[in-house]
Design an enzyme around this catalytic site. Structure first.
Site, PDB file in Angstrom:
ATOM      1  N   CYS A  14     124.982  51.303  -5.162  1.00 29.11           N
ATOM      2  CA  CYS A  14     125.651  51.541  -6.526  1.00 29.11           C
ATOM      3  C   CYS A  14     124.913  51.079  -7.407  1.00 29.11           C
ATOM      4  CB  CYS A  14     126.957  50.793  -6.435  1.00 29.11           C
ATOM      5  SG  CYS A  14     128.264  51.202  -4.930  1.00 29.11           S
ATOM      6  N   ARG A  70     118.500  54.846  -6.404  1.00 30.64           N
ATOM      7  CA  ARG A  70     119.072  54.083  -5.352  1.00 30.64           C
ATOM      8  C   ARG A  70     120.180  55.050  -4.461  1.00 30.64           C
ATOM      9  NH1 ARG A  70     119.451  48.645  -8.096  1.00 30.64           N
ATOM     10  NH2 ARG A  70     121.501  48.293  -6.744  1.00 30.64           N
ATOM     11  N   TRP A 114     128.038  54.534  -4.118  1.00 28.98           N
ATOM     12  CA  TRP A 114     127.445  54.887  -2.868  1.00 28.98           C
ATOM     13  C   TRP A 114     128.513  54.455  -1.902  1.00 28.98           C
ATOM     14  CZ3 TRP A 114     125.944  52.095   1.570  1.00 28.98           C
ATOM     15  CH2 TRP A 114     125.187  52.746   2.456  1.00 28.98           C
ATOM     16  N   ASN A 166     129.665  46.714  -7.662  1.00 24.10           N
ATOM     17  CA  ASN A 166     128.837  46.616  -6.749  1.00 24.10           C
ATOM     18  C   ASN A 166     128.995  45.618  -5.613  1.00 24.10           C
ATOM     19  OD1 ASN A 166     127.563  48.828  -7.910  1.00 24.10           O
ATOM     20  ND2 ASN A 166     125.518  47.811  -8.517  1.00 24.10           N
ATOM     21  N   GLY A 167     128.973  45.914  -4.335  1.00 26.17           N
ATOM     22  CA  GLY A 167     128.825  45.005  -3.267  1.00 26.17           C
ATOM     23  C   GLY A 167     130.296  45.555  -2.428  1.00 26.17           C
ATOM     24  N   GLU A 194     105.674  51.314  10.938  1.00 26.54           N
ATOM     25  CA  GLU A 194     105.843  51.743   9.527  1.00 26.54           C
ATOM     26  C   GLU A 194     105.437  53.319   9.418  1.00 26.54           C
ATOM     27  OE1 GLU A 194     107.075  50.699   7.085  1.00 26.54           O
ATOM     28  OE2 GLU A 194     106.385  51.672   5.165  1.00 26.54           O
ATOM     29  N   LYS A 236     108.172  56.007   7.923  1.00 24.23           N
ATOM     30  CA  LYS A 236     107.893  56.740   6.710  1.00 24.23           C
ATOM     31  C   LYS A 236     108.271  58.150   7.139  1.00 24.23           C
ATOM     32  CE  LYS A 236     107.944  54.643   3.861  1.00 24.23           C
ATOM     33  NZ  LYS A 236     108.108  53.527   4.423  1.00 24.23           N
ATOM     34  N   GLU A 251     112.676  58.642   7.757  1.00 18.23           N
ATOM     35  CA  GLU A 251     113.542  58.229   6.594  1.00 18.23           C
ATOM     36  C   GLU A 251     113.476  59.445   5.618  1.00 18.23           C
ATOM     37  OE1 GLU A 251     112.940  54.652   4.376  1.00 18.23           O
ATOM     38  OE2 GLU A 251     110.790  54.896   4.650  1.00 18.23           O
ATOM     39  N   HIS A 263     106.999  52.091  30.533  1.00 21.30           N
ATOM     40  CA  HIS A 263     108.083  51.540  31.071  1.00 21.30           C
ATOM     41  C   HIS A 263     109.154  52.158  30.677  1.00 21.30           C
ATOM     42  CE1 HIS A 263     105.371  48.294  32.549  1.00 21.30           C
ATOM     43  NE2 HIS A 263     104.861  48.378  31.405  1.00 21.30           N
ATOM     44  N   LYS A 300     117.774  52.832  -2.074  1.00 23.01           N
ATOM     45  CA  LYS A 300     116.561  51.900  -2.389  1.00 23.01           C
ATOM     46  C   LYS A 300     117.053  50.395  -2.278  1.00 23.01           C
ATOM     47  CE  LYS A 300     112.323  51.010  -3.887  1.00 23.01           C
ATOM     48  NZ  LYS A 300     111.465  51.594  -2.557  1.00 23.01           N
TER      49      LYS A 300
HETATM   50  O1  M6R Z   1     113.916  45.660  -0.843  1.00 22.32           O
HETATM   51  P1  M6R Z   1     113.570  45.115   0.527  1.00 22.32           P
HETATM   52  O2  M6R Z   1     111.883  45.172   0.675  1.00 22.32           O
HETATM   53  O3  M6R Z   1     114.293  43.821   1.041  1.00 22.32           O
HETATM   54  O4  M6R Z   1     114.115  46.486   1.439  1.00 22.32           O
HETATM   55  C1  M6R Z   1     114.005  46.279   2.791  1.00 22.32           C
HETATM   56  C2  M6R Z   1     114.164  47.742   3.313  1.00 22.32           C
HETATM   57  O5  M6R Z   1     115.546  48.105   2.999  1.00 22.32           O
HETATM   58  C3  M6R Z   1     113.388  48.635   2.866  1.00 22.32           C
HETATM   59  O6  M6R Z   1     111.974  48.216   3.368  1.00 22.32           O
HETATM   60  C4  M6R Z   1     113.592  50.045   3.578  1.00 22.32           C
HETATM   61  O7  M6R Z   1     113.326  49.891   5.021  1.00 22.32           O
HETATM   62  C5  M6R Z   1     112.542  51.215   2.936  1.00 22.32           C
HETATM   63  N1  M6R Z   1     113.658  52.296   2.893  1.00 22.32           N
HETATM   64  C6  M6R Z   1     111.607  51.663   3.940  1.00 22.32           C
HETATM   65  O8  M6R Z   1     110.576  52.772   3.137  1.00 22.32           O
END
Ligand code: M6R
Length: 621
Positions: free
Chosen positions: A2, A27, A76, A107-108, A494, A498, A501, A517, A616
């Site tokens: 949010c 976000r 959100w 928010n929260g 990573e 990428k 997501e 395994h 985000k």
């Molecule tokens: O703001 P932060 O680095 O704490 O966020 C952590 C994760 O939410 C963030 O890295 C998330 O996995 C990204 N979408 C990856 O691209």
């Protein structure tokens, strides 16, 4: 997650609120709403399900809502489906159609909202939505009337009763020209300048309007009027705060000619990495050395640390996985890497001489923040590697290493990840040097090599077209596997994130030796397996694992450094990166993997910057 924006001043509020909310679109959200007030007339509320442009259409770009004081929100969904009725602002009244006595955005998450709702139902309140926010707003209204107190006392009583996290922004019918806020564990900043005041959950929402901001602390409240703000603690006593000037360039949060923020941010990596290196490397052109005095580490402290616990989420956790190999090798300190969401609840046994290092781009990730607090509650030294200045994690940690990535807008992190890697190399090298495990010659050689990383990233970016072609070939894949050993496993994690997501293709990262395994049973004809091979000592082992996949029908992509041309005997497609010190290889290997994720998402026609279901900054647990 949010977003909140509030404005009070001499201009029409609604267009400013819509503009601010549009800066928070990255976000992720599913509905939006505004509450605006014209002088002492009734508060007017308009909401819309879906994208912000629906709300803009409904309000004629804000022009149809008259008034210089207002609050806005992008939601959100947590409690209750995405719908107009569940969208914020929420009202203290029986019906969403009645002009509110108290209107609020939040928010929260209110954890005990059901208990509070039951209490309010007993007191005669009715509810029109399924949200916890409506409960919070009605609770404020309840205390306001029951005790006949002012907004600060009503908010304070609400804060005492509510469990969970909140950035709560409200307007009271009885207080025209004023906005009231309360905060716990959810980010919120306040900007003030001549004749106008702003509140926002993220600085990028108001960066175009104001530069001087205040950070409102946990369990604190504020009262905003046009051009002024007063802060209060939970007892209702006024407290003083210093404002901070935000130096981020507003342009940095624009696309700057790129089709997507993600591509822009991928291309900003050479600069972000160079800026982060040069923030602590002195005398870079002659005898480079690392100066961590700004982070607050003395040599004595560094020598005394017995163990490092790296705690983070998502990509930041992947940085931790890479940092573990580098730290243990260079500084010979035992390192554990943990997911913040696990660490915070598993009652960890922490060595009192250890250090908890939290890595976070936003500095607001709820689980990472809770893990930091858990460490502090245990009396353990804490370090934050954070990108957002003044964020909660940065403010609460004992030591802060700021990455200089600048604002990162795309949900999929790229430049923040890269700068976090750099920060962890610099810390590991400095710790190794001070503890005597990294000698003079290696230290200087490695630092000189580190300074070449930005140019090497640029070189990889200049060859990106091949990856675009390859991504289009595999855009319809159902499963992709990323494999590697050691640091190559860390970067595979990573690369896989990428890919999944933003392209929504199922992908997994495996330590190459672990495939047989269990997971190798998933390998069948034409499944894409991407082998990462930057570590010379593990090269042949990973090649063997790739051959095992090929024997089961896999199509192989190899990612290795120039010179390892023999990989072409095994891989069907190869991507080469410049040679570097093996400790830094993840910084180069990740670039083609970011590009692969980006181009695959593009080829599938997806929303690269705002992938479904994601946000985000994950400020709820
Ligand atoms: O703001 P932060 O680095 O704490 O966020 C952590 C994760 O939410 C963030 O890295 C998330 O996995 C990204 N979408 C990856 O691209």
């Amino acid at each position: 997650m949010c977003g909140i924006v509030g404005y009070i001043g001499e201009k029409q509020a609604a267009p400013i609120l819509l503009d601010g909310l549009s800066r928070l679109e990255y976000r992720g959200y599913d509905s939006a709403g505004l509450a605006v007030r014209d002088g002492d007339k009734e508060i007017e509320v308009v909401k819309a399900k879906g994208r912000l442009r629906k709300l803009a259409e409904k309000t004629d770009d804000g022009k149809a809502m008259i008034g210089c004081c207002g609050i806005g929100h992008t939601r959100w969904a947590t409690h209750g489906e995405p719908s107009e009725i569940n969208a914020h602002p929420h009202s203290s009244e029986r019906s969403v159609l009645d002009a509110p006595g108290v209107a609020g955005v939040h928010n929260g998450i209110i954890e005990n909202y059901q208990e509070l709702k039951d209490k309010l139902l007993r007191k005669g309140y009715t509810f029109y939505s399924q949200t916890d926010t409506e409960v919070a707003v009605k609770l404020v209204d309840y205390y306001y009337h029951k005790y006949q107190v002012g907004p600060i006392d009503a908010l304070a009583k609400t804060m005492v009763r509510v469990r969970g996290s909140y950035a709560l922004t409200v307007m009271f019918r009885d207080y025209p020209g004023e906005i009231w806020v309360a905060r716990k564990d959810s980010p919120m900043i306040i900007g003030v300048q001549e004749g106008e005041s702003f509140v926002a959950s993220d600085v990028s929402a108001i960066l175009n309007y104001v530069r001087n901001v205040y950070y409102i602390g946990n369990m604190e409240m504020a009262r905003l009027t046009a051009g002024d703000v007063h802060f209060y603690n939970i007892d209702g006593d006024e407290i003083q705060k210093e404002s901070v000037e935000i130096k981020w360039d507003a342009q940095a949060a624009e696309k700057g000619g790129y089709e997507h923020f993600m591509m822009k941010e991928i291309h900003e990596q050479p600069k972000a990495v160079a800026d982060t290196i040069r923030s602590v490397v002195k005398d870079a052109d002659e005898t480079p050395h690392i100066d961590l005095s700004g982070v607050g580490f003395t040599d004595e402290v560094i020598r005394d640390i017995s163990q490092i616990y790296i705690v983070a989420c998502g990509s930041a956790w992947h940085v931790g996985m890479a940092a573990q190999y580098v730290f243990e090798d260079l500084a010979r300190i035992p390192v554990r890497v943990e997911l913040a969401s696990e660490f915070r609840y598993r009652k960890p046994l922490l060595d009192p001489k250890g250090m908890v290092a939290v890595i976070s781009q936003s500095g607001e990730t709820a689980d990472s923040l809770a893990a930091l607090r858990e460490a502090k509650a245990n009396g353990i030294r804490t370090l934050a590697i954070v990108n957002v200045v003044g964020s909660s994690i940065a403010r609460e940690a004992d030591h802060v290493f700021y990455t200089l990535a600048g604002p990162e807008i795309a949900v999929a992190t790229t430049k923040a990840y890269s700068t976090q890697l750099i920060a962890s190399y610099l810390l590991a090298m400095h710790f190794g040097y001070v503890r005597g495990t990294l000698g003079d010659e290696s230290y200087t050689r490695m630092l000189k090599e580190l300074l070449t990383i930005p140019d090497k990233i640029s070189q990889i970016l200049s060859e990106k077209e091949r990856l675009q072609w390859f991504a289009s070939k595999f855009a319809n894949a159902h499963d992709i596997f990323f494999i590697g050993r050691g640091l190559d496993y860390a970067v595979s994690l990573e690369g896989s994130l990428k890919m999944k997501e933003i392209s929504y293709i199922h992908s997994e990262a495996y330590a190459a030796g672990e495939l047989k395994h269990g997971t190798i049973s998933l390998i069948e004809d034409n499944i894409l397996v991407i082998g990462v091979l930057t570590q010379d000592d593990l090269y042949e082992k990973t090649v063997s694992n790739m051959v095992e996949c090929k024997a089961r029908g896999a199509y192989l992509m190899g990612l290795t450094s120039y010179g390892h041309y023999v990989i072409e005997d095994t891989a069907d497609f190869t991507v080469y990166i410049p040679k570097t010190d093996p400790h830094f290889a993840a910084s180069l290997a990740v670039i083609p993997l970011q590009l692969l994720g980006y181009y695959t998402s593009l080829a599938r026609g997806l929303d690269v910057d705002k992938p479904r279901n994601l946000a985000k900054s994950v400020t709820v647990e």
